[in-house]
Design a protein around this motif. Structure first.
Motif, mmCIF file in Angstrom:
data_model
loop_
_atom_site.group_PDB
_atom_site.id
_atom_site.type_symbol
_atom_site.label_atom_id
_atom_site.label_comp_id
_atom_site.label_asym_id
_atom_site.label_seq_id
_atom_site.Cartn_x
_atom_site.Cartn_y
_atom_site.Cartn_z
ATOM 1 N N SER B 49 -3.398 -2.961 9.791
ATOM 2 C CA SER B 49 -1.874 -2.524 9.458
ATOM 3 C C SER B 49 -0.986 -3.629 9.775
ATOM 4 C CB SER B 49 -1.606 -1.130 9.801
ATOM 5 O OG SER B 49 -2.338 -0.089 9.475
ATOM 6 N N SER B 51 1.498 -5.624 8.436
ATOM 7 C CA SER B 51 2.951 -5.673 8.443
ATOM 8 C C SER B 51 3.420 -4.384 9.278
ATOM 9 C CB SER B 51 3.300 -5.065 6.859
ATOM 10 O OG SER B 51 2.654 -6.238 6.037
ATOM 11 N N HIS B 52 3.068 -3.402 9.281
ATOM 12 C CA HIS B 52 3.427 -2.297 10.212
ATOM 13 C C HIS B 52 3.541 -2.717 11.793
ATOM 14 C CE1 HIS B 52 3.721 1.388 12.489
ATOM 15 N NE2 HIS B 52 2.604 1.453 12.884
ATOM 16 N N ALA B 55 6.530 -4.872 12.293
ATOM 17 C CA ALA B 55 7.868 -4.107 12.672
ATOM 18 C C ALA B 55 7.652 -3.255 13.818
ATOM 19 C CB ALA B 55 8.134 -3.229 11.332
ATOM 20 N N GLU B 82 7.353 -11.001 5.611
ATOM 21 C CA GLU B 82 8.736 -10.061 5.368
ATOM 22 C C GLU B 82 8.924 -9.799 6.656
ATOM 23 O OE1 GLU B 82 9.221 -6.675 3.573
ATOM 24 O OE2 GLU B 82 11.083 -7.557 2.253
ATOM 25 N N GLN B 83 8.118 -9.048 7.202
ATOM 26 C CA GLN B 83 8.253 -8.188 8.408
ATOM 27 C C GLN B 83 8.889 -9.208 9.495
ATOM 28 O OE1 GLN B 83 8.545 -5.184 8.015
ATOM 29 N NE2 GLN B 83 7.866 -5.400 6.090
#
Lengths: 274, 302
Positions: B49, B51-52, B55, B82-83
């Motif tokens: 995970s 991307s998670h 963030a 993007e994150q």
């Protein structure tokens, strides 16, 4: 605050938000209106004499496009001067279209959809690591649940048994291009969070602050699991001609619409609800 | 250089109680091992995970933690871009990214895990600093320096040791370049493990009486702009050598500096192609990014 005071506060926040929408040229009027009561319940509500969200707790606005509502509340609470509310949409404004840590009162900001729960989960993990009691409330949109990252975070939160994390889903059934179920059907949000290891409750009227507070109170009794409150709301709530209408969900607000709204708008101590 | 990073991160973890490590799969190769053993309560495994994870790192900073986010360059700079951009860099949060094995280094793992684009992707984001140390000593110095300067930073690390370039300097300063070989015929700007190879190439070319100045730019952003202009003006011609696409990486950065100066620079790197599932050495040889290949490419300039 009494319930009447909370309803009045919600009306005030709606008024501030609509004015900001008109001045700024930003969009998402319907979506902003549906989340007002959730945010008012969080920021102003009491449970057993204690504020729902204390100074040590956190509110993360996952549905970041409704930032104007959060700004109205933060100004009202004194985090910054209300004159700042005139600047969204103008160059150099402290208040951008999405909430970030640059705004006093926002200690963690989600910019893009799908990010908010990740940020909230990380925050909750840090609190758990410290063995502290602070809580994190994340307000998500239902269209936002189409983002894969929400589910990465949901897995994570259940894995770490983050009972200090409460998600409120503003389930107004709409997204920018129309009905959520017509675009990517979320089917049962309840069973999805449940299968991911969360405790799930429904709030049948997510625009009723009393019901919201009941739901939050239940959420805070849960141990060893993160909690999801699915709040059934109405897009455009509080603006009679916009309620439930997809065309107003992501719309800006025109000058003539503002005049129509405020000519019918009442907000004073005598009315129980406006 | 991972072993040196592991030891340094452990030492830093003992000193800085607010330091936490967030990592994904392949944790054994990303520098977290010793820290994770010593401080399991401060180490968080996010599996795939990515991307998670990035963030979530932003969330950790709201509690005053200093997160080190560790993983493959392809996943951190690419998968979670993007994150990195909005959750961290836009809000200028103090998160440190350790990306491992960019370029062709993942070899047989193939294109998905290789990254010829990570330097370009990271340096184009406002508020982001980008660093590519040459060897273990410098990588450890970089880790220490991360505590001296606030703000998001991407560090490009390699499993490979890297030819000993630092020679005990033991210090890293943002925005500074280091001349590691002297010469006036051609100046080669380099970063990361390529600097060691450029030094070897320079030593080879010296035997042919070609004097190659090698300037190591570990700090890619901020860049030593004055230093680059000074070196480029002092030699007959210059080149940039990197294990990265010739578009947008260190070569792009140097070309941006030299544009308008009238000075020539040849960009040597991955020629706008994807790699393939073969041993990294095979790719280095094929694209002339091994020592003999660098020797040949630099000789062509003189």
């Amino acid at each position: 605050m009494t319930l009447d005071e909370l309803y009045n506060k919600a009306a005030l926040i709606r008024a501030y938000t609509l004015r900001m929408l008109q001045r700024s040229g930003f969009s998402y009027m319907g979506s902003m209106m549906s989340v007002v009561d959730i945010l008012v319940a969080l920021y102003y509500g009491d449970l057993g004499g204690e504020p729902v969200v204390s100074a040590q707790d956190y509110v993360i606005l996952g549905k970041s496009h409704t930032a104007l509502v959060q700004y109205a509340i933060l100004a009202d609470l004194g985090f910054f001067h209300e004159s700042e509310l005139e600047y969204p949409g103008k160059p150099g404004s402290m208040l951008q279209s999405r909430p970030s840590v640059k705004v006093p009162g926002i200690r963690a900001g989600a910019i893009m959809p799908g990010q908010g729960l990740s940020i909230a989960t990380g925050l909750a993990m840090a609190i758990q690591m410290e063995r502290k009691q602070n809580r994190v409330f994340a307000v998500l949109g239902d269209g936002e649940l189409q983002c894969g990252q929400v589910w990465e975070a949901a897995l994570s939160a259940a894995h770490y048994k983050l009972h200090n994390l409460v998600v409120l889903v503003d389930h107004n059934k709409l997204q920018h291009d129309g009905l959520v179920r017509g675009i990517v059907d979320m089917n049962s949000i309840h069973s999805k969070f449940d299968s991911f290891g969360w405790k799930v409750f429904q709030v049948s009227d997510g625009n009723d602050i009393d019901e919201l507070l009941d739901g939050i109170a239940k959420a805070l009794t849960v141990m060893r699991q993160p909690v999801c409150l699915i709040c059934h709301t109405v897009s455009g709530k509080g603006v009679p001609f916009a309620e439930g209408k997809p065309t107003y969900h992501a719309a800006p607000v025109s000058t003539s619409e503002i005049e129509e709204i405020f000519s019918n708008f009442t907000h004073n101590d005598d009315d129980s609800r406006s | 250089m991972i072993r040196a990073v592991e030891e340094e991160l452990l030492a830093l973890g003992k000193k800085h109680q607010n330091m936490v490590m967030l990592h994904g799969d392949l944790s054994g190769k990303c520098g977290v091992r010793l820290f994770a053993d010593a401080f399991p309560e401060r180490t968080f495994h996010f599996g795939l995970s990515t991307s998670h994870m990035v963030a979530a790192a932003a969330g950790f900073t709201a509690r005053g933690k200093l997160p080190f986010v560790c993983g493959l360059s392809s996943l951190i700079a690419g998968g979670a871009w993007e994150q990195v951009r909005t959750a961290v860099c836009y809000q200028n949060l103090n998160v440190k990214f350790l990306g491992v094995d960019g370029g062709f280094a993942r070899g047989v793992d193939g294109v998905g895990l290789q990254s010829g684009e990570d330097i370009a992707l990271m340096r184009v984001i406002p508020n982001m600093k980008v660093v590519a140390p040459a060897d273990g000593i410098e990588a450890a110095a970089v880790c220490r320096a991360l505590f001296n300067e606030y703000g998001p930073t991407y560090v490009r690390l390699f499993s490979e040791e890297g030819g000993a370039v630092s020679s005990g300097h033991g210090e890293f300063v943002f925005g500074r370049s280091t001349e590691v070989r002297e010469g006036d015929d051609v100046c080669v700007f380099s970063c990361g493990i390529m600097t060691g190879r450029c030094c070897e190439a320079a030593d080879e070319l010296l035997k042919e009486n070609v004097r190659v100045r090698v300037v190591h730019l570990a700090s890619i952003k901020p860049l030593d702009v004055q230093g680059i202009l000074r070196h480029a003006a002092a030699v007959k011609t210059c080149a940039v050598v990197e294990e990265h696409s010739v578009y947008g990486g260190l070569g792009g950065a140097v070309a941006e500096v030299l544009s308008g100066s009238g000075l020539m620079v040849r960009r040597i790197g991955i020629p706008d192609v994807f790699g393939e599932s073969v041993a990294a050495d095979v790719l280095y040889k094929k694209y002339r990014l091994d020592v003999p290949g660098i020797v040949a490419q630099v000789r062509e300039l003189v």
